[in-house]
Design an enzyme around this catalytic site. Structure first.
Site, PDB file in Angstrom:
ATOM      1  N   TYR A 479      -3.558  -9.922  -0.269  1.00  0.00           N
ATOM      2  CA  TYR A 479      -2.729  -8.744   0.040  1.00  0.00           C
ATOM      3  C   TYR A 479      -1.476  -9.166   0.798  1.00  0.00           C
ATOM      4  O   TYR A 479      -0.385  -9.153   0.286  1.00  0.00           O
ATOM      5  CB  TYR A 479      -3.536  -7.701   0.809  1.00  0.00           C
ATOM      6  CG  TYR A 479      -2.789  -6.383   0.930  1.00  0.00           C
ATOM      7  CD1 TYR A 479      -2.767  -5.495  -0.126  1.00  0.00           C
ATOM      8  CD2 TYR A 479      -2.093  -6.045   2.098  1.00  0.00           C
ATOM      9  CE1 TYR A 479      -2.058  -4.296  -0.040  1.00  0.00           C
ATOM     10  CE2 TYR A 479      -1.399  -4.858   2.193  1.00  0.00           C
ATOM     11  CZ  TYR A 479      -1.382  -3.983   1.123  1.00  0.00           C
ATOM     12  OH  TYR A 479      -0.679  -2.802   1.218  1.00  0.00           O
ATOM     13  N   SER A 559      -1.374  -3.074  -5.262  1.00  0.00           N
ATOM     14  CA  SER A 559      -0.313  -2.468  -4.477  1.00  0.00           C
ATOM     15  C   SER A 559       0.630  -3.559  -3.960  1.00  0.00           C
ATOM     16  O   SER A 559       1.248  -4.271  -4.750  1.00  0.00           O
ATOM     17  CB  SER A 559      -0.921  -1.624  -3.349  1.00  0.00           C
ATOM     18  OG  SER A 559       0.031  -0.766  -2.787  1.00  0.00           O
ATOM     19  N   ASP A 643       0.076   7.762 -10.386  1.00  0.00           N
ATOM     20  CA  ASP A 643       0.279   7.063  -9.118  1.00  0.00           C
ATOM     21  C   ASP A 643       1.618   7.477  -8.532  1.00  0.00           C
ATOM     22  O   ASP A 643       2.673   7.103  -9.027  1.00  0.00           O
ATOM     23  CB  ASP A 643       0.248   5.553  -9.349  1.00  0.00           C
ATOM     24  CG  ASP A 643       0.184   4.759  -8.050  1.00  0.00           C
ATOM     25  OD1 ASP A 643       0.510   5.334  -6.988  1.00  0.00           O
ATOM     26  OD2 ASP A 643      -0.181   3.575  -8.085  1.00  0.00           O
ATOM     27  N   HIS A 678      -3.263   6.000  -7.301  1.00  0.00           N
ATOM     28  CA  HIS A 678      -3.177   4.675  -6.700  1.00  0.00           C
ATOM     29  C   HIS A 678      -4.546   4.036  -6.502  1.00  0.00           C
ATOM     30  O   HIS A 678      -4.641   2.834  -6.282  1.00  0.00           O
ATOM     31  CB  HIS A 678      -2.435   4.778  -5.363  1.00  0.00           C
ATOM     32  CG  HIS A 678      -1.886   3.475  -4.877  1.00  0.00           C
ATOM     33  ND1 HIS A 678      -0.987   2.725  -5.599  1.00  0.00           N
ATOM     34  CD2 HIS A 678      -2.117   2.773  -3.734  1.00  0.00           C
ATOM     35  CE1 HIS A 678      -0.668   1.639  -4.926  1.00  0.00           C
ATOM     36  NE2 HIS A 678      -1.354   1.633  -3.800  1.00  0.00           N
TER      37      HIS A 678
END
Length: 715
Positions: A479, A559, A643, A678
């Site tokens: 991430y 993301s 999203d 999302h």
């Protein structure tokens, strides 16, 4: 548009052996994606944006493109021979009862439960020793399970409930107000609620946050002035009182209001980005009381965790990158009056409250340590956790002397424990009965060196006795942003991957919150490349230590993690066999023009900030760095058509660019989930399908013609 040389997508499936022999790929004809003459100029530099038209999520042309892409993708996935076996194993492992920790509201005890494969958790309640009854069943909200329960907020005495729902995964919410005792809806639905929480003022009404309806698409148009409203029960929404955010001076992208547990104060947080907030306090006992600033700038992150009368307890990283807790009187709450209560340490502080105590949770190399303090700042005890991993919870109302916490790690399913705040003793409340034996797996934390010499921790999980021969299918997940910490947690999806002999590796990259604000800042703006370098170094470590090799390595992220994958695969396409960018931020020159994207500028900067920032973003923006003549890894981009956080146009444009410029036969697919957002609230059925498709695609493109471990498929 470049096409791979075959007259039809219905080519024969040709497969080789699962390891040493490289599998020939299905040959694809991608849909033709038209290009338009769109040129933007940044500081004198012209930038082509030929797929700009895909940003229009309401057009029939975009809708048709989505349909055609999905036809190609699912036709490909349908030909993977072990995809259905993977799905069946996921369903079997997923099909166990899951029970959430109970909580008390009024005369009732509530808890969430899923019987196994229900799309959404059901809310149950019981009174005393009576049999539990269904209180709220989100599975009845929509036929396909895509309308989910997004939040519960009870009034002070538990007699009223405002619950929010999300339709199709959208961040926009509807709020339904009911009599919690009779379960009857008592007034019209509140609409257009987005971000922030619902916070009751006694039993009279509640505060909520929203944006004005945007011009253009509700799913992609920019929203940058958040407003806090107060809704009084029994009155129409049009009469709701605007509390904060209605003036140019109060313009912020994120605004939330929270009432203290004693109903004496309203605390308002306002920020222009995902890091840094202003903080205000309002006395609710005095009519027309002023809004008093606690922190009047956005250079730090601070929140009020509790109060005793006029004494406020504040958690802050102002002058304390790893955070500390301070106290101050509500009459003079500004920082010059703050007194340290729990000082900053070398580890990052997270705090909660319950039972008349504070609980401080520290991440020690991403592993939980929990301590209990009284309201005088005295250390009561370190909580002896059940093992090495992640503990969460440790919260409740002041009068509750027992509450619950959960514990998990990468190879241990989450269990919940009932904790006594006075004695510090706890007992297991619920343990999952799952067809998975944690004793057969192990997690190891290693530290490797990134490009600039920084030591990065990584946890590697796999079956015991793994042969370090460079041939283990491996998922490297990351991430690296927004101060978010990746701590050990169990996943059914990852368990199925590891059952098949897979390795699951998670590095704690810079940009995250594992080591405080300095660690976060080291992966932002013009230091964002540190994050990609950390991820690349993690892959190189796994290859060097023979956990895997490039032929058996997949990189994955969602993301901001989708950006991580997109940037890594365009910078080092040779490093991995498979790339899985999910709901990614992939157009770094325009991300800030969609929905609340401008709020991510603390981490990214924007192309409008300066010529230096523009050039830096252009230098790594995945959409702008797909090159002709490059052999990119087998790629499956994933997104949802609803999203409205990271709009699907990011993924659309990236997939189109890859399909145009990819050299060789590695597939470049985009899997677009319809009526999905999302990720939050995704039905279990869709989650299982997505995981089966992802893992099937991954192993298939590593050369497997069958699952490595078919034994687990036998009943």
């Amino acid at each position: 548009m470049k096409k791979l040389t075959l007259s039809s997508f219905t080519a024969l499936l040709i497969m080789g052996c699962k390891t040493d022999t490289k599998k020939e790929h299905l040959l694809l004809n991608y849909p033709i994606t038209k290009k338009v003459d769109q040129v933007d100029t940044y500081f004198g530099t012209a930038v082509n944006d030929p797929y700009r038209w895909l940003e229009d999520d309401r057009s029939a042309e975009t809708e048709n493109w989505v349909k055609e892409q999905n036809e190609v993708t699912f036709d490909y996935l349908d030909k993977i021979p072990f995809r259905d076996s993977f799905k069946k194993r996921l369903e079997k492992l997923w099909n166990y009862e899951k029970v959430g920790a109970p909580f008390q509201e009024g005369d009732y005890t509530y808890f969430h439960k899923n019987d196994g494969l229900q799309n959404q958790y059901v809310v149950y309640r019981k009174k005393g020793d009576e049999e539990a009854e269904v209180f709220l069943d989100p599975n009845s909200f929509s036929k396909d399970g895509t309308t989910s329960l997004a939040g519960l907020s009870f009034s002070k005495d538990g007699s009223m409930l405002a619950y929010s729902i999300s339709e199709g995964g959208s961040d926009w919410r509807k709020v339904i107000v009911t009599n919690a005792v009779t379960k009857e809806v008592v007034e019209d639905t509140i609409v257009d609620v987005k971000f922030g929480s619902i916070s009751w003022n006694g039993n009279k009404g509640f505060f909520y946050s929203s944006y004005d309806k945007p011009d253009g698409s509700e799913l992609s148009a920019k929203t940058d002035q958040h407003k806090l409203y107060y809704h009084e029960l029994g009155t129409p929404q049009k009469n709701d009182v605007l509390v904060f955010g209605g003036t140019p001076a109060e313009k912020h992208r994120y605004v939330s209001g929270q009432v203290t547990e004693d109903d004496n104060y309203l605390i308002i947080s306002a920020s222009v980005s995902t890091s840094g907030n202003k903080l205000f306090i309002k006395d609710l006992n005095k009519a027309n009381s002023p809004l008093i600033p606690i922190v009047n700038h956005t250079d730090s992150d601070s929140y009020v965790i509790d109060n005793l009368g006029s004494k406020l307890f504040i958690v802050t990283n102002l002058g304390a990158p790893n955070k500390k807790m301070v106290t101050v009187d509500a009459a003079k709450p500004s920082p010059e009056h703050w007194v340290d209560f729990i000082p900053e340490t070398e580890y990052v502080l997270n705090a909660s409250k319950g039972g008349g105590y504070f609980f401080t949770s520290y991440m020690v190399d991403a592993i939980s340590k929990v301590y209990q303090y009284d309201y005088q700042g005295k250390l009561i005890r370190e909580v002896a956790l059940p093992g090495v991993g992640t503990a969460s919870g440790f919260g409740g109302k002041k009068e509750e002397k027992e509450f619950y916490f959960s514990f998990t790690n990468y190879n241990t399913p989450a269990s919940s424990y009932k904790y006594n705040v006075d004695s510090g003793e706890y007992s297991q409340y619920w343990k999952p009965e799952i067809d998975f034996n944690p004793e057969e797996y192990e997690s190891t934390q290693v530290f490797y060196t990134s490009k600039d010499g920084t030591k990065i921790p990584m946890i590697i999980t796999h079956k015991k006795g793994l042969a370090l021969n460079g041939k283990n299918p491996t998922i490297l997940y990351g991430y690296g942003g927004f101060n978010i910490s990746l701590t050990p947690s169990f996943s059914i999806v990852n368990a199925v991957w590891m059952e098949q002999g897979g390795v699951y590796a998670v590095p704690n990259l810079r940009g995250g919150g594992e080591y405080g604000k300095k660690w976060h800042d080291a992966g932002t703006k013009t230091q964002k490349q540190n994050v990609f370098d950390d991820f690349i170094a993690a892959a190189e470590f796994l290859i060097d230590k023979q956990y895997t090799s490039s032929e058996f390595l997949a990189i994955s992220g969602r993301s901001n993690g989708g950006l991580l994958v997109g940037a890594t695969m365009t910078q080092r396409p040779d490093l991995m066999q498979v790339a899985l960018p999910g709901v990614g931020v992939l157009d770094m020159l325009r991300y800030h023009t969609f929905t609340a994207g401008a709020g991510w500028a603390y981490d990214y900067g924007t192309a409008e900030d300066s010529e230096e920032m523009f050039k830096y973003l252009q230098g790594y923006s995945p959409v702008h760095n797909v090159k002709e003549g490059v052999h990119y890894p087998a790629t499956m981009v994933t997104t949802g058509d609803h999203d409205d956080r990271v709009v699907p146009a990011h993924s659309f444009k990236f997939a189109a660019a890859l399909q145009e410029k990819q050299t060789g036969t590695n597939p470049t697919l985009i899997r677009i989930e319809t009526n999905a957002g999302h990720g939050a609230g995704t039905p279990v059925s869709k989650t299982i399908e997505q995981a089966a498709d992802t893992f099937g695609f991954t192993l298939f493109n590593m050369g497997y013609e069958d699952l490595p471990n078919k034994e687990v498929l036998k009943d």
